[in-house]
Write an enzyme that holds these catalytic residues in place. Sequence first.
Site: not given
Lengths: 288, 288, 288, 288
Positions: B232-234
Amino acid sequence: MHLLADHACLIVHGSDKPGIVAAISALITRNQGNIVALDQYSDDPTGGAYFCRVVLHRPNLSAALPEIEDDLSRTLGDGFDLEWTLTDQSVPKRMAILASKQDHCLLDLLWRHRRGDLPVSIPMVISNHTTAAEDVRTFGVPFFHVPSDVGSDKSASEAEILKLLVGNVDFVVLARYMQILSPDFLQKLGVPVINIHHSFLPAFIGAEPYKKAKERGVKLIGATSHYVTTELDEGPIIDQDTIRVTHADSAAELARRGADVERQVLSRAVLWHAQDRVIRHGNHTIVF
Amino acid sequence: MHLLADHACLIVHGSDKPGIVAAISALITRNQGNIVALDQYSDDPTGGAYFCRVVLHRPNLSAALPEIEDDLSRTLGDGFDLEWTLTDQSVPKRMAILASKQDHCLLDLLWRHRRGDLPVSIPMVISNHTTAAEDVRTFGVPFFHVPSDVGSDKSASEAEILKLLVGNVDFVVLARYMQILSPDFLQKLGVPVINIHHSFLPAFIGAEPYKKAKERGVKLIGATSHYVTTELDEGPIIDQDTIRVTHADSAAELARRGADVERQVLSRAVLWHAQDRVIRHGNHTIVF
Amino acid sequence: MHLLADHACLIVHGSDKPGIVAAISALITRNQGNIVALDQYSDDPTGGAYFCRVVLHRPNLSAALPEIEDDLSRTLGDGFDLEWTLTDQSVPKRMAILASKQDHCLLDLLWRHRRGDLPVSIPMVISNHTTAAEDVRTFGVPFFHVPSDVGSDKSASEAEILKLLVGNVDFVVLARYMQILSPDFLQKLGVPVINIHHSFLPAFIGAEPYKKAKERGVKLIGATSHYVTTELDEGPIIDQDTIRVTHADSAAELARRGADVERQVLSRAVLWHAQDRVIRHGNHTIVF
Amino acid sequence: MHLLADHACLIVHGSDKPGIVAAISALITRNQGNIVALDQYSDDPTGGAYFCRVVLHRPNLSAALPEIEDDLSRTLGDGFDLEWTLTDQSVPKRMAILASKQDHCLLDLLWRHRRGDLPVSIPMVISNHTTAAEDVRTFGVPFFHVPSDVGSDKSASEAEILKLLVGNVDFVVLARYMQILSPDFLQKLGVPVINIHHSFLPAFIGAEPYKKAKERGVKLIGATSHYVTTELDEGPIIDQDTIRVTHADSAAELARRGADVERQVLSRAVLWHAQDRVIRHGNHTIVF
């Protein structure tokens, strides 16, 4: 920018309630003062936190200060739940700078001060390295070398620094000092400490933020000035800024380019603090 | 911006080694092509990772493409350790948009597309709400409503979305879609997915970044467009930007002002991806 | 940033035509060079103006330079309409600084140079005032005081400056020098001159731009670095930037805040010029 | 952003003099009002021009307005040289938009309004082209087509526009309208007119600023929102912004990228005007 003769800065904060501005402005008027600037902020006009900054001019201010302070105590203590400070703007705040090997923030502050752009005096620079000694003294500022203790116990060097600072300064600036100050040191110091962190907080807390930025592949780098608390890089933020970078910038290039942002963000925080524009509220700042 | 007849974009990446540009440019010349633009980047000229983007013009390109591709296979396979893709710039990439209730990023992309500013086609918009249906169809774009599954198992709605997307699109844009896509979905989808996150990553990963920004008291807010990965969001960041805010901005005001940054950052990422300007390399992007 | 041993920078410009990159890259390969960076720009691929900058690495570069230059003359003279320059990147450009009373741009350049951020040598600073003499010499740089002639005839002071500069410098920087150089001076000097103008050109040409900005009521102020030509403030622009100001900023405050923009914009222009990134083309610049 | 029930905005301006804030705040207190926001600016506290904006809350405001206005007339007319306006913040300002073929500013304003981000009503859009008619009506806003007169005499079309506007609107926005309004029109219209000019004024006044920007070779382009006066592009500036461009951007690309700046700068100016944040003072604006 300059020190302002016969000017005072009044900071008021507490619980919001109708009539505060009326009370403050009437007080200033009846004490022969004139409001030169006024900013206020309330996070909730129906009983929230209230903040106000007034710059007032009054001929022969210093003679009148005790009387104005008495009036403030009476007026704001009566029916209001407010704290206040009144600061003579003709008196420069005494700012100590703690530095290390990197000189960009240190020299920038010294140069801005010499230029007359910072309303402070600089009684001393303390560094854990001697590299900047000659530069600092060229600016006519005393330089003290206090090497950092080897190992995790920093109490000896902190004690030496405290001996230099306590009683002699109104606030301290960490100009890329790179040492973590102990809670005990901060408590004994007893004055605000402003740090510059070389990232856009809360991203990249702790050591080597440019290296971490390169590893994450960000397209902007930044810098953050904040008040130091016992939590690393978690104190109230005063100012931040960012600049655009690309895949082609190495970590060293990020550090080179970031230095420009760091010195700008730090100098703004110092200026605003010196002008009593920054009010701390929990872990936030109100910047007027 | 427009689709370019008889233009192709060649992306080459692999291990750096002397002679790559000479080999590529000689190949283009002997295939009657002309180099219109050329960018290259090497993270270490002595054997590091090498990236190159060439836009070439050649009359009757489509007829010549197979021959050029054969030549590329021979030339770059021989003594070099390089991968390549050659893309006909007269063919728009097919972009699906997944959206939710917030319409600012969705409408901005539709509007830029209608204006001729994005070299893509938009075969469909899929939303888990019906609010935007009429707006989307006004732009002449098919709209499909696929409600999100209640609970943590999203497999039914993901399956329905996959049925719409697979085979019909070249990449997918999450225009504030607000649903986390499963690794299984991403794997079955098999095309790049671009997300807009409403913070300056890696700060404020996950839900409610404006609320978190308000709580931390930051002086800038930002937005980040990135490729979606299973973390997530990486994923690899394509673009980011920030704007200045103050203590007086509520979380709602941050969201209102941030919407402008989000739609700009997302539209740049979409444009660059559509122009084959973005090369993924591990968790980084090279943006030419 | 540092000087690069065994690296050369090749600048090529002229009429665009198919095959230029192939010719250049083949030439570099056959001379045992490796292309480290390559940028090109064409304002019209079908016969327009073409610009290319290549950084190449070659072991024992200095010994090989004459041979590479011969090859360039043969290759680019043959069938192409191109001019070229080849610069050894291990040799710093000699930069003279002309300054006046304002020291912010001057000291910033000296400080960046000492830090290793500018690949130049600084053989001298010339000022029409003595105020900066001690600061300059602290940086180990020779300082010469040449007072400006009173009245409109500046020929005597210009002659004295020329005597100091000619043959000793590769380019000159006007760090807020505030004197207009005569066409005759520029012609005799014969090297590029970079100026910093304290406005966003073409707004506020000539004297007192901050005062003019205040009078016009602009909401941004800026700075512009450009090559000096015989037309005041009309030369090719290298870089510009702006910052936000408000109605509350006095002209003096604009000047204080603008100083930060000036020194940043000037330092970028100097860096890019020193790295051979700036190509002049008529009254424009190509900045790679 | 929303309309604020029981809130009023008081604007006061005139000659500075001690006691103004005390008088205003006492007046608000004695009328059962609470100060929600207060900004003031004086260009010279000893008799210069004074400006103040107060947002006040008072239960049952509308009933109390006449009484507050009487009190203001008495208080500020007595011993002060001040003008004032008091505006009920629950009543949206009526905004007409004049547009032409380019739709980016027009649609952006309509979209922001629908989103609830602009505290205005939009009684009509008038355009000299029909291209935007359907889009405008989709937003539920009346659209009127008034073709521009051929030749230099615009009196017939101006008369038709006046007939639509006069009495029906509180201010007018020129969303890239591209027609110069006559002094006679402005005088008869009698309400403020806000324009967006697609350059960083005062650079590139008049027609085709992007073409002029390309010709000059600037490294930033900008946009300026300002009140329209009888002098072309010379009215008081409300807001401005710039973005970075390069030599590789064509004039068409400048126009494409500039559109983003234009719509942002215009929307900010409209928002601030609608919130009574902008005070005109000669050819300047005070923006609170």
